[in-house]
Design a protein around this motif. Sequence first.
Motif, mmCIF file in Angstrom:
data_model
loop_
_atom_site.group_PDB
_atom_site.id
_atom_site.type_symbol
_atom_site.label_atom_id
_atom_site.label_comp_id
_atom_site.label_asym_id
_atom_site.label_seq_id
_atom_site.Cartn_x
_atom_site.Cartn_y
_atom_site.Cartn_z
ATOM 1 N N GLY A 122 0.820 -1.208 0.000
ATOM 2 C CA GLY A 122 0.000 0.000 0.000
ATOM 3 C C GLY A 122 0.850 1.252 0.000
ATOM 4 N N HIS A 123 1.911 1.239 0.802
ATOM 5 C CA HIS A 123 2.822 2.382 0.798
ATOM 6 C C HIS A 123 3.503 2.535 -0.552
ATOM 7 N N GLU A 124 3.857 1.426 -1.175
ATOM 8 C CA GLU A 124 4.493 1.472 -2.493
ATOM 9 C C GLU A 124 3.560 2.109 -3.523
ATOM 10 N N VAL A 125 2.280 1.740 -3.476
ATOM 11 C CA VAL A 125 1.292 2.301 -4.404
ATOM 12 C C VAL A 125 1.195 3.815 -4.217
ATOM 13 N N ARG A 126 1.133 4.268 -2.971
ATOM 14 C CA ARG A 126 1.003 5.707 -2.721
ATOM 15 C C ARG A 126 2.279 6.454 -3.121
ATOM 16 N N SER A 127 3.436 5.834 -2.909
ATOM 17 C CA SER A 127 4.697 6.463 -3.297
ATOM 18 C C SER A 127 4.772 6.638 -4.806
ATOM 19 N N ALA A 128 4.403 5.602 -5.538
ATOM 20 C CA ALA A 128 4.415 5.683 -6.998
ATOM 21 C C ALA A 128 3.431 6.735 -7.493
ATOM 22 N N SER A 129 2.268 6.793 -6.848
ATOM 23 C CA SER A 129 1.261 7.780 -7.235
ATOM 24 C C SER A 129 1.760 9.196 -7.014
ATOM 25 N N ALA A 130 2.520 9.406 -5.953
ATOM 26 C CA ALA A 130 3.047 10.740 -5.669
ATOM 27 C C ALA A 130 4.166 11.124 -6.621
ATOM 28 N N LEU A 131 5.029 10.174 -6.948
ATOM 29 C CA LEU A 131 6.211 10.483 -7.746
ATOM 30 C C LEU A 131 5.900 10.573 -9.237
ATOM 31 N N MET A 132 5.133 9.637 -9.752
ATOM 32 C CA MET A 132 4.808 9.631 -11.181
ATOM 33 C C MET A 132 3.533 10.437 -11.404
ATOM 34 N N ASN A 133 3.601 11.722 -11.073
ATOM 35 C CA ASN A 133 2.399 12.530 -10.996
ATOM 36 C C ASN A 133 2.643 13.907 -11.603
ATOM 37 N N ALA A 245 -1.801 -9.264 -12.565
ATOM 38 C CA ALA A 245 -0.650 -8.454 -12.147
ATOM 39 C C ALA A 245 -0.695 -7.063 -12.761
ATOM 40 N N SER A 246 -0.442 -6.070 -11.929
ATOM 41 C CA SER A 246 -0.342 -4.687 -12.389
ATOM 42 C C SER A 246 0.930 -4.083 -11.810
ATOM 43 N N ASN A 247 1.765 -3.530 -12.678
ATOM 44 C CA ASN A 247 3.010 -2.916 -12.217
ATOM 45 C C ASN A 247 2.698 -1.639 -11.456
ATOM 46 N N ILE A 248 3.073 -1.584 -10.200
ATOM 47 C CA ILE A 248 2.742 -0.446 -9.341
ATOM 48 C C ILE A 248 3.282 0.862 -9.909
ATOM 49 N N TRP A 249 4.465 0.834 -10.491
ATOM 50 C CA TRP A 249 5.101 2.074 -10.922
ATOM 51 C C TRP A 249 4.684 2.519 -12.312
ATOM 52 N N GLY A 250 4.009 1.680 -13.058
ATOM 53 C CA GLY A 250 3.494 2.092 -14.351
ATOM 54 C C GLY A 250 4.591 2.351 -15.370
ATOM 55 N N ASP A 251 4.190 2.398 -16.634
ATOM 56 C CA ASP A 251 5.146 2.552 -17.727
ATOM 57 C C ASP A 251 5.044 3.910 -18.417
ATOM 58 N N THR A 252 4.139 4.760 -17.951
ATOM 59 C CA THR A 252 3.888 6.028 -18.643
ATOM 60 C C THR A 252 5.050 7.003 -18.512
ATOM 61 N N TYR A 253 5.689 7.024 -17.340
ATOM 62 C CA TYR A 253 6.739 8.002 -17.091
ATOM 63 C C TYR A 253 8.006 7.351 -16.540
ATOM 64 N N ALA A 254 9.114 8.022 -16.775
ATOM 65 C CA ALA A 254 10.347 7.812 -16.007
ATOM 66 C C ALA A 254 10.599 9.120 -15.277
ATOM 67 N N TRP A 255 11.082 9.031 -14.037
ATOM 68 C CA TRP A 255 11.281 10.221 -13.206
ATOM 69 C C TRP A 255 12.764 10.470 -13.008
ATOM 70 N N VAL A 256 13.157 11.719 -13.145
ATOM 71 C CA VAL A 256 14.538 12.131 -12.883
ATOM 72 C C VAL A 256 14.480 13.240 -11.840
ATOM 73 N N GLY A 257 15.171 13.059 -10.718
ATOM 74 C CA GLY A 257 15.083 14.085 -9.694
ATOM 75 C C GLY A 257 16.054 13.857 -8.558
ATOM 76 N N LYS A 258 15.867 14.651 -7.530
ATOM 77 C CA LYS A 258 16.741 14.583 -6.363
ATOM 78 C C LYS A 258 16.038 13.870 -5.217
ATOM 79 N N VAL A 259 16.675 12.851 -4.686
ATOM 80 C CA VAL A 259 16.208 12.147 -3.496
ATOM 81 C C VAL A 259 17.128 12.516 -2.342
ATOM 82 N N ALA A 260 16.531 12.916 -1.228
ATOM 83 C CA ALA A 260 17.312 13.265 -0.041
ATOM 84 C C ALA A 260 16.565 12.788 1.191
ATOM 85 N N SER A 261 17.299 12.519 2.240
ATOM 86 C CA SER A 261 16.698 12.054 3.484
ATOM 87 C C SER A 261 16.903 13.085 4.574
ATOM 88 N N GLY A 262 16.331 12.824 5.735
ATOM 89 C CA GLY A 262 16.505 13.718 6.863
ATOM 90 C C GLY A 262 15.619 14.937 6.794
#
Length: 321
Positions: A122-133, A245-262
């Motif tokens: 479920g968290h993976e689905v929401r993460s993909a929805s937020a990023l590939m948006n 089966a449905s790929n959670i991350w989808g094939d419509t987009y590829a994302w390029v960006g900055k990932v940071a923690s903290g």
Amino acid sequence: MAYSDSGTTLRGDINVLVEEASQATQNLIGLKALPPFGVDEQSGQYPVFKKAKGQLLNNDVTDRTPAGSYGRVERSYENDTYDCVDRGLEELVDDTYVKNVSRYFAAESTAAKHVMQQVMLGHEVRSASALMNTSNFGSGTAAAVAYTEGNIATIDFPQDVLSAVERMNNNAESPNTIVMSSSVWQRIRRATLTQNFMRGSQPTDATLLINDAALAGAFASEGIEQILIGRARVNSAKKGQSYSASNIWGDTYAWVGKVASGDFSNQGAGRTLIWNKEGGTFVTETYRVEERRSNAVRVRQNTAEKIIDGAAGTLITTSYS
């Protein structure tokens, strides 16, 4: 000669537990793309300096003459908010069921494992929805050549990534991560121009094997440190129907960006905000349901998958088919 004994009885009850989807949680990238960060309040507000109102990239520096003054800037910030949501899933483990299956596996711990897996998905689905948006990162920029099987010789993933890096530079951002589905990954790694880009000065190297780390390394001069490949699947069929089966991350987009923690001061596109008072990223609990003669196994989380900087990512529209 194979051993044979007419007195031998097959003992299915001493076989190890066999289950499908055993690798489901090994393919998750949501917490890598949106790293976890604990917050003290379930809901909150925080200031954001954006380029326009914050005048962050304006060329306002002036010359000063004797007895004169320097130019001045007046900045303003905007407010953004987050709301962590309590989510979870429970499974009842019946006393009779426990007794029946105890010779095969530990019923309660197995139930906890399965429930945890579903909450993580479920968290993976929401993460993909937020990023590939496109609402978060703007309209996707079309790939130079559509990512179709028929275009395998002309798909230009290197050009698409380098163009994405330039778009990020326009936003005064430096990307370090590429995210895509496994289907897109399998196609672009086979593409002729990707292979040529990887070979560089050795265009006839037949031994080249493209993996995610090697391709990320080829983009290292542009700041790319990792490629995250979304391999996780979710069942898109309704309950009671055959698995689909449905790929959670989808094939419509590829994302390029900055990932940071903290802390947010580290910037980056987003975080998985976790309400500290609720115990952690994933919390497992059990309690007794006496009227059902069962123990309930529960896994829950109180999170918000939050994009904190839409300028810290850009989308490539793949036109995959």
